[in-house]
Motif scaffolding. Structure first.
Motif, PDB file in Angstrom:
ATOM      1  N   ALA A   1       0.825  -1.215   0.000  1.00  5.77           N
ATOM      2  CA  ALA A   1       0.000   0.000   0.000  1.00  5.77           C
ATOM      3  C   ALA A   1       0.861   1.268   0.000  1.00  5.77           C
ATOM      4  O   ALA A   1       0.586   2.221  -0.728  1.00  5.77           O
ATOM      5  CB  ALA A   1      -0.928  -0.015   1.218  1.00  5.77           C
ATOM      6  N   HIS A   2       1.941   1.259   0.796  1.00  5.65           N
ATOM      7  CA  HIS A   2       2.752   2.490   0.887  1.00  5.65           C
ATOM      8  C   HIS A   2       3.404   2.823  -0.455  1.00  5.65           C
ATOM      9  O   HIS A   2       3.535   3.984  -0.831  1.00  5.65           O
ATOM     10  CB  HIS A   2       3.789   2.377   2.007  1.00  5.65           C
ATOM     11  N   ARG A   3       3.760   1.777  -1.210  1.00  6.36           N
ATOM     12  CA  ARG A   3       4.387   2.018  -2.522  1.00  6.36           C
ATOM     13  C   ARG A   3       3.368   2.628  -3.488  1.00  6.36           C
ATOM     14  O   ARG A   3       3.665   3.574  -4.210  1.00  6.36           O
ATOM     15  CB  ARG A   3       4.938   0.693  -3.073  1.00  6.36           C
ATOM     16  N   VAL A   4       2.158   2.057  -3.459  1.00  7.14           N
ATOM     17  CA  VAL A   4       1.106   2.565  -4.336  1.00  7.14           C
ATOM     18  C   VAL A   4       0.795   4.026  -3.978  1.00  7.14           C
ATOM     19  O   VAL A   4       0.598   4.873  -4.856  1.00  7.14           O
ATOM     20  CB  VAL A   4      -0.158   1.676  -4.204  1.00  7.14           C
ATOM     21  N   ALA A   5       0.807   4.316  -2.667  1.00 10.83           N
ATOM     22  CA  ALA A   5       0.534   5.692  -2.228  1.00 10.83           C
ATOM     23  C   ALA A   5       1.612   6.638  -2.756  1.00 10.83           C
ATOM     24  O   ALA A   5       1.316   7.712  -3.290  1.00 10.83           O
ATOM     25  CB  ALA A   5       0.472   5.748  -0.703  1.00 10.83           C
ATOM     26  N   GLU A   6       2.862   6.196  -2.644  1.00  6.19           N
ATOM     27  CA  GLU A   6       3.965   7.061  -3.116  1.00  6.19           C
ATOM     28  C   GLU A   6       3.878   7.300  -4.621  1.00  6.19           C
ATOM     29  O   GLU A   6       4.108   8.408  -5.098  1.00  6.19           O
ATOM     30  CB  GLU A   6       5.312   6.411  -2.792  1.00  6.19           C
ATOM     31  N   ILE A   7       3.526   6.247  -5.355  1.00  5.02           N
ATOM     32  CA  ILE A   7       3.405   6.403  -6.819  1.00  5.02           C
ATOM     33  C   ILE A   7       2.292   7.407  -7.133  1.00  5.02           C
ATOM     34  O   ILE A   7       2.467   8.326  -7.938  1.00  5.02           O
ATOM     35  CB  ILE A   7       3.124   5.030  -7.490  1.00  5.02           C
ATOM     36  N   SER A   8       1.166   7.258  -6.455  1.00  6.46           N
ATOM     37  CA  SER A   8       0.034   8.157  -6.721  1.00  6.46           C
ATOM     38  C   SER A   8       0.402   9.596  -6.358  1.00  6.46           C
ATOM     39  O   SER A   8       0.071  10.543  -7.087  1.00  6.46           O
ATOM     40  CB  SER A   8      -1.191   7.724  -5.914  1.00  6.46           C
TER      41      SER A   8
ATOM     42  N   ASP B   1      -8.353   6.525  -2.212  1.00  5.28           N
ATOM     43  CA  ASP B   1      -8.806   7.829  -2.678  1.00  5.28           C
ATOM     44  C   ASP B   1      -7.673   8.580  -3.404  1.00  5.28           C
ATOM     45  O   ASP B   1      -7.881   9.199  -4.446  1.00  5.28           O
ATOM     46  CB  ASP B   1      -9.298   8.599  -1.450  1.00  5.28           C
ATOM     47  N   LEU B   2      -6.476   8.468  -2.859  1.00  3.55           N
ATOM     48  CA  LEU B   2      -5.299   9.086  -3.485  1.00  3.55           C
ATOM     49  C   LEU B   2      -5.073   8.497  -4.891  1.00  3.55           C
ATOM     50  O   LEU B   2      -4.808   9.223  -5.858  1.00  3.55           O
ATOM     51  CB  LEU B   2      -4.092   8.787  -2.588  1.00  3.55           C
ATOM     52  N   CYS B   3      -5.217   7.185  -4.977  1.00  2.27           N
ATOM     53  CA  CYS B   3      -5.055   6.519  -6.286  1.00  2.27           C
ATOM     54  C   CYS B   3      -6.058   7.090  -7.287  1.00  2.27           C
ATOM     55  O   CYS B   3      -5.719   7.391  -8.443  1.00  2.27           O
ATOM     56  CB  CYS B   3      -5.303   5.013  -6.170  1.00  2.27           C
ATOM     57  N   ILE B   4      -7.288   7.241  -6.827  1.00  3.15           N
ATOM     58  CA  ILE B   4      -8.332   7.711  -7.743  1.00  3.15           C
ATOM     59  C   ILE B   4      -8.046   9.147  -8.179  1.00  3.15           C
ATOM     60  O   ILE B   4      -8.155   9.492  -9.353  1.00  3.15           O
ATOM     61  CB  ILE B   4      -9.718   7.581  -7.073  1.00  3.15           C
ATOM     62  N   ARG B   5      -7.613   9.966  -7.218  1.00  2.00           N
ATOM     63  CA  ARG B   5      -7.299  11.355  -7.589  1.00  2.00           C
ATOM     64  C   ARG B   5      -6.129  11.410  -8.568  1.00  2.00           C
ATOM     65  O   ARG B   5      -6.036  12.294  -9.401  1.00  2.00           O
ATOM     66  CB  ARG B   5      -6.991  12.180  -6.335  1.00  2.00           C
ATOM     67  N   SER B   6      -5.242  10.419  -8.500  1.00  2.00           N
ATOM     68  CA  SER B   6      -4.096  10.428  -9.424  1.00  2.00           C
ATOM     69  C   SER B   6      -4.449   9.781 -10.767  1.00  2.00           C
ATOM     70  O   SER B   6      -3.600   9.689 -11.646  1.00  2.00           O
ATOM     71  CB  SER B   6      -2.901   9.718  -8.799  1.00  2.00           C
ATOM     72  N   GLY B   7      -5.691   9.303 -10.922  1.00  2.00           N
ATOM     73  CA  GLY B   7      -6.123   8.812 -12.235  1.00  2.00           C
ATOM     74  C   GLY B   7      -6.575   7.367 -12.290  1.00  2.00           C
ATOM     75  O   GLY B   7      -6.968   6.889 -13.362  1.00  2.00           O
ATOM     76  N   LEU B   8      -6.541   6.627 -11.148  1.00  2.00           N
ATOM     77  CA  LEU B   8      -6.964   5.217 -11.211  1.00  2.00           C
ATOM     78  C   LEU B   8      -8.387   5.119 -11.761  1.00  2.00           C
ATOM     79  O   LEU B   8      -9.312   5.742 -11.246  1.00  2.00           O
ATOM     80  CB  LEU B   8      -6.925   4.589  -9.810  1.00  2.00           C
ATOM     81  N   ARG B   9      -8.554   4.328 -12.827  1.00  2.00           N
ATOM     82  CA  ARG B   9      -9.891   4.189 -13.423  1.00  2.00           C
ATOM     83  C   ARG B   9     -10.430   2.774 -13.299  1.00  2.00           C
ATOM     84  O   ARG B   9     -11.626   2.558 -13.258  1.00  2.00           O
ATOM     85  CB  ARG B   9      -9.905   4.593 -14.900  1.00  2.00           C
ATOM     86  N   ARG B  10      -9.484   1.788 -13.266  1.00  2.00           N
ATOM     87  CA  ARG B  10      -9.954   0.396 -13.279  1.00  2.00           C
ATOM     88  C   ARG B  10      -8.945  -0.524 -12.596  1.00  2.00           C
ATOM     89  O   ARG B  10      -7.743  -0.323 -12.743  1.00  2.00           O
ATOM     90  CB  ARG B  10     -10.130  -0.013 -14.754  1.00  2.00           C
ATOM     91  N   VAL B  11      -9.461  -1.505 -11.846  1.00  2.00           N
ATOM     92  CA  VAL B  11      -8.564  -2.547 -11.336  1.00  2.00           C
ATOM     93  C   VAL B  11      -9.013  -3.895 -11.876  1.00  2.00           C
ATOM     94  O   VAL B  11     -10.169  -4.059 -12.266  1.00  2.00           O
ATOM     95  CB  VAL B  11      -8.504  -2.605  -9.778  1.00  2.00           C
TER      96      VAL B  11
END
Ligand code: B12
Ligand code: SF4
Length: 467
Positions: free
Chosen positions: A244-251, A281-291
């Protein structure tokens, strides 16, 4: 003088960019090597395209997936050797990683590379240029004194030590146009920490995992975005949401650099459940559209047998989170695991219905089990597994036909179910409304006899594609 290295990607369905060839090709020093990537999906005559390049090449490398791509790779390999018998040939990718000995039974193939290919291929090419043997290079198979020999494989290397993929080696705009969107494919990690019994990954990477660091990744993505102006980024990692922390940093990096694109990635249901809401939520704000979540089965007993290590409750919880945030999900399923009973198949269909009813953004493709080589489950069904390279070349992974573990009745039921389930909760358009009502009625009652609507629709409309 730069040495020419020719790399070939065999025919395949879809237009995902050839990331394996980009990875190994980008590790060769551009001052010394002239890398030419030929992708069969982009060529009118792939064989002619390869033959036109090999006369002055140091070697011909190919990326080979199990199944039909082998047949194409073999045809090109033999044609290349017929023209230049002295040309060193190298196969890397999933199939030679799983079956290097069978691959080296083919006289036209000289080397196999197992698993992560960057360092092995770079060192091998250097040896070929210097006319030296491949001894001591990690993860390589070859013939020596009439015997096939294999060097030891080192563990996974840190991906930060490799140069970023050089997308200048492929015609990116051509892929955009074939995909019908400005979508760039990218991979940020190798391997997977899990142990699913139907998957080849634990065998090839020993449940290892290595990834590019968030900052380095964002630097590369930013420069690619400026260069190619893509609008969507498709991460091809086995499990992008591993930490999770890596995904957060990327976003955070994507947001900080104010890059305007959407992105899609793979997630396990348990990872989704563990992901703090604020990071999602951070992922979505950075553009996540689909998993993409591999559910595989709605039966707890089957999930246990295939060692998926996720539960139906986790799938539902992850689905609720995505539905709440308006994120699209592809939940993929497999029916026909060896020994699977009709009740267990029904549990899968019930879960599929439940998920589809939760959001019109949820897709639920159902595949039929095929023994993916290297997996623990495939070892239990050895009678149905090809034993030669040519046998694997004939093995069709893509066609919908079910394996011997699915009865004709279950196959018919699942095919009809797939059709009605697709229409029951899909997007609404005027012409779809009556069909949608009928489809919902049928799904709610599990009544799929006399599928007249299916016959009519299939005559006029092909199946949708997943993105
Ligand atoms: C994109 C993709 C596809 C694309 C292929 C695009 C293409 N290049 O032609 C498409 C959509 C066509 C596809 C289809 C399928 N796929 Co697929 N796919 C992937 C995915 C998600 C990413 C591949 C990728 O680009 N990886 C990134 C690159 C960098 O990694 P790589 O290719 O492994 O390359 C590294 C090494 O293998 C090696 N290497 C690779 N090529 C070469 C070449 C040389 C010369 C050398 C030295 C080294 C080398 O070095 C690279 C860098 O370390 C992988 C999962 C994954 N994350 O890898 C599954 C995966 C490869 N697919 C898989 C499966 C099961 C399928 C399907 C059966 C799915 C289905 N149900 O339809 C089909 C069937 C394919 C077929 N037989 O026709 C399995 C493995 C199958 C196998 N044994 O070959 C994987 C591993 C997923 C999984 N865990 O189950 N797939
Ligand atoms: S199915 Fe997915 S999570 Fe399971 S081992 Fe394979 S790549 Fe990992």
């Amino acid at each position: 003088m730069r040495h020419k290295v020719v790399l070939y990607n065999p025919q395949a369905v879809f237009y995902t960019m050839p990331l394996g060839l980009l990875a190994v090709g980008s590790c060769l020093d551009p001052e010394r090597y002239d890398v030419r990537i030929i992708d069969a999906r982009l060529e009118d005559d792939p064989e002619a395209a390869v033959l036109a390049e090999i006369d002055d090449a140091v070697c011909l490398g190919m990326s080979v997936l199990t199944g039909r791509p082998i047949a194409d790779a073999l045809g090109i390999l033999r044609a290349a050797k017929a023209r230049r018998p002295d040309l060193p040939t190298v196969w890397g990718g999933w199939h030679p990683s799983l079956f290097p000995t069978q691959c080296l039974d083919e006289p036209c193939l000289d080397y196999t590379v197992k698993g992560q290919g960057e360092t092995s291929f770079r060192e091998l090419v250097e040896r070929l240029v210097d006319g030296q043997a491949a001894d001591g290079i990690s993860g390589v198979g070859f013939r020596q004194n009439g015997h096939v020999v294999f060097t030891d494989s080192a563990g996974l290397e840190d991906m930060d030590t490799f140069p970023p993929p050089d997308f200048g080696l492929i015609p990116v705009a051509k892929y955009f146009s074939l995909k019908g969107r400005r979508q760039l494919d990218y991979i940020t990690s190798t391997g997977c920490l899990f142990r699913c019994a139907f998957c080849a990954d634990p065998f090839v990477y020993n449940r290892g995992w290595s990834a590019v660091s968030p900052c380095r990744l964002a630097d590369d993505i930013e420069s690619l975005w400026q260069q190619y102006n893509f609008t969507d980024l498709n991460f091809q990692d086995e499990t992008f949401f591993t930490y999770a922390h890596r995904v957060a940093e990327i976003s955070e990096e994507f947001l900080r650099r104010d890059m305007q694109f959407t992105w899609a990635a793979t997630m396990r249901a348990d990872q989704g459940v563990r992901l703090p809401e604020e990071i999602f939520d951070l992922c979505i704000r950075s553009g996540l559209r689909r998993v993409l979540i591999g559910v595989e089965s709605g039966s707890p007993a089957v999930l246990e047998r295939i060692m998926k290590d996720t539960t139906v409750d986790q799938v539902i919880a992850a689905a609720e989170m995505c539905a709440r945030h308006g994120v699209a999900v592809i939940f993929s399923f497999i029916v026909g695991f060896p020994g699977e009973g009709n009740d267990e198949v029904q549990e899968t269909l019930d879960l599929v219905k439940r998920l589809r009813a939760m959001s019109s953004r949820f897709e639920t493709p159902i595949f039929y089990y095929k023994p993916y080589p290297g997996s623990r489950l495939a070892q239990e069904v050895t009678a149905d597994i090809p034993r030669t390279l040519d046998g694997w070349a004939d093995f069709d992974y893509v066609a919908g036909a079910a394996g011997p573990w699915v009865s004709p009745q279950i196959y018919k039921l699942v095919e009809r179910f797939k059709f009605y389930n697709r229409f029951a909760w899909g997007p609404q358009t005027a012409w779809r409304v009556p069909l949608q009502m009928i489809a919902r009625w049928r799904c709610q009652r599990d009544w799929y006899r006399m599928p007249l609507e299916k016959l009519v629709v299939e005559c006029v409309k092909p199946s949708p594609r997943l993105s």
